[in-house]
Design a protein around this motif. Sequence first.
Motif, PDB file in Angstrom:
ATOM      1  N   ARG A  12      47.461  37.279  36.836  1.00 14.01           N
ATOM      2  CA  ARG A  12      46.833  38.603  36.988  1.00 14.01           C
ATOM      3  C   ARG A  12      45.313  38.468  37.099  1.00 14.01           C
ATOM      4  O   ARG A  12      44.681  39.122  37.929  1.00 14.01           O
ATOM      5  N   ASP A  13      44.735  37.610  36.255  1.00 11.61           N
ATOM      6  CA  ASP A  13      43.281  37.398  36.305  1.00 11.61           C
ATOM      7  C   ASP A  13      42.859  36.817  37.655  1.00 11.61           C
ATOM      8  O   ASP A  13      41.850  37.238  38.236  1.00 11.61           O
TER       9      ASP A  13
ATOM     10  N   GLU B  84      44.458  37.125  40.489  1.00 12.74           N
ATOM     11  CA  GLU B  84      44.642  38.153  41.518  1.00 12.74           C
ATOM     12  C   GLU B  84      43.461  39.124  41.536  1.00 12.74           C
ATOM     13  O   GLU B  84      42.933  39.454  42.596  1.00 12.74           O
ATOM     14  N   LYS B  85      43.013  39.549  40.367  1.00 11.49           N
ATOM     15  CA  LYS B  85      41.862  40.458  40.287  1.00 11.49           C
ATOM     16  C   LYS B  85      40.612  39.799  40.859  1.00 11.49           C
ATOM     17  O   LYS B  85      39.836  40.430  41.583  1.00 11.49           O
ATOM     18  N   ALA B  86      40.419  38.527  40.535  1.00  6.20           N
ATOM     19  CA  ALA B  86      39.253  37.806  41.057  1.00  6.20           C
ATOM     20  C   ALA B  86      39.343  37.676  42.575  1.00  6.20           C
ATOM     21  O   ALA B  86      38.336  37.817  43.281  1.00  6.20           O
ATOM     22  N   TRP B  87      40.545  37.419  43.090  1.00  7.10           N
ATOM     23  CA  TRP B  87      40.718  37.288  44.537  1.00  7.10           C
ATOM     24  C   TRP B  87      40.426  38.609  45.241  1.00  7.10           C
ATOM     25  O   TRP B  87      39.782  38.633  46.282  1.00  7.10           O
ATOM     26  N   ILE B  88      40.895  39.723  44.682  1.00  7.55           N
ATOM     27  CA  ILE B  88      40.646  41.037  45.289  1.00  7.55           C
ATOM     28  C   ILE B  88      39.147  41.319  45.344  1.00  7.55           C
ATOM     29  O   ILE B  88      38.627  41.785  46.357  1.00  7.55           O
ATOM     30  N   THR B  89      38.444  40.993  44.261  1.00 10.03           N
ATOM     31  CA  THR B  89      36.996  41.170  44.246  1.00 10.03           C
ATOM     32  C   THR B  89      36.337  40.309  45.322  1.00 10.03           C
ATOM     33  O   THR B  89      35.490  40.780  46.079  1.00 10.03           O
TER      34      THR B  89
END
Length: 114
Positions: free
Chosen positions: A83-84, A86-91
């Motif tokens: 999850r972490d 994925e959030k970093a990738w979206i950013t």
Amino acid sequence: MSNTTELDGAPAFRLASALVVFFSGAAITTEQADPVTNCGDTTTQSAMDQCAAAKQSAADQALNKQYKSLAASLDAGGKQRLRDAEKAWITFRDKECLSRLGPRSDGGSIWPMS
């Protein structure tokens, strides 16, 4: 006194209305009817937008399927790290697009395409 006109409910009026709807629908081109299968032949911005949206939706579904499969194989700590990440990738993705294309407000008609 009735609130309807004399033509409301008349068989000729209903038939004429049905024919207008039928023939206006029959005038839709193949591109408009199914832009996804004719992506290379698109000639309108609307068709290009629909094609891009359909492709994005298909890619999103495939990505979600892989994500769920991977998540199912992880323990609680692994799921949190996923999850972490994925959030970093979206950013990263959003900032990378901004750096290459500039703000959306600077764009033209191409911006609706996903």
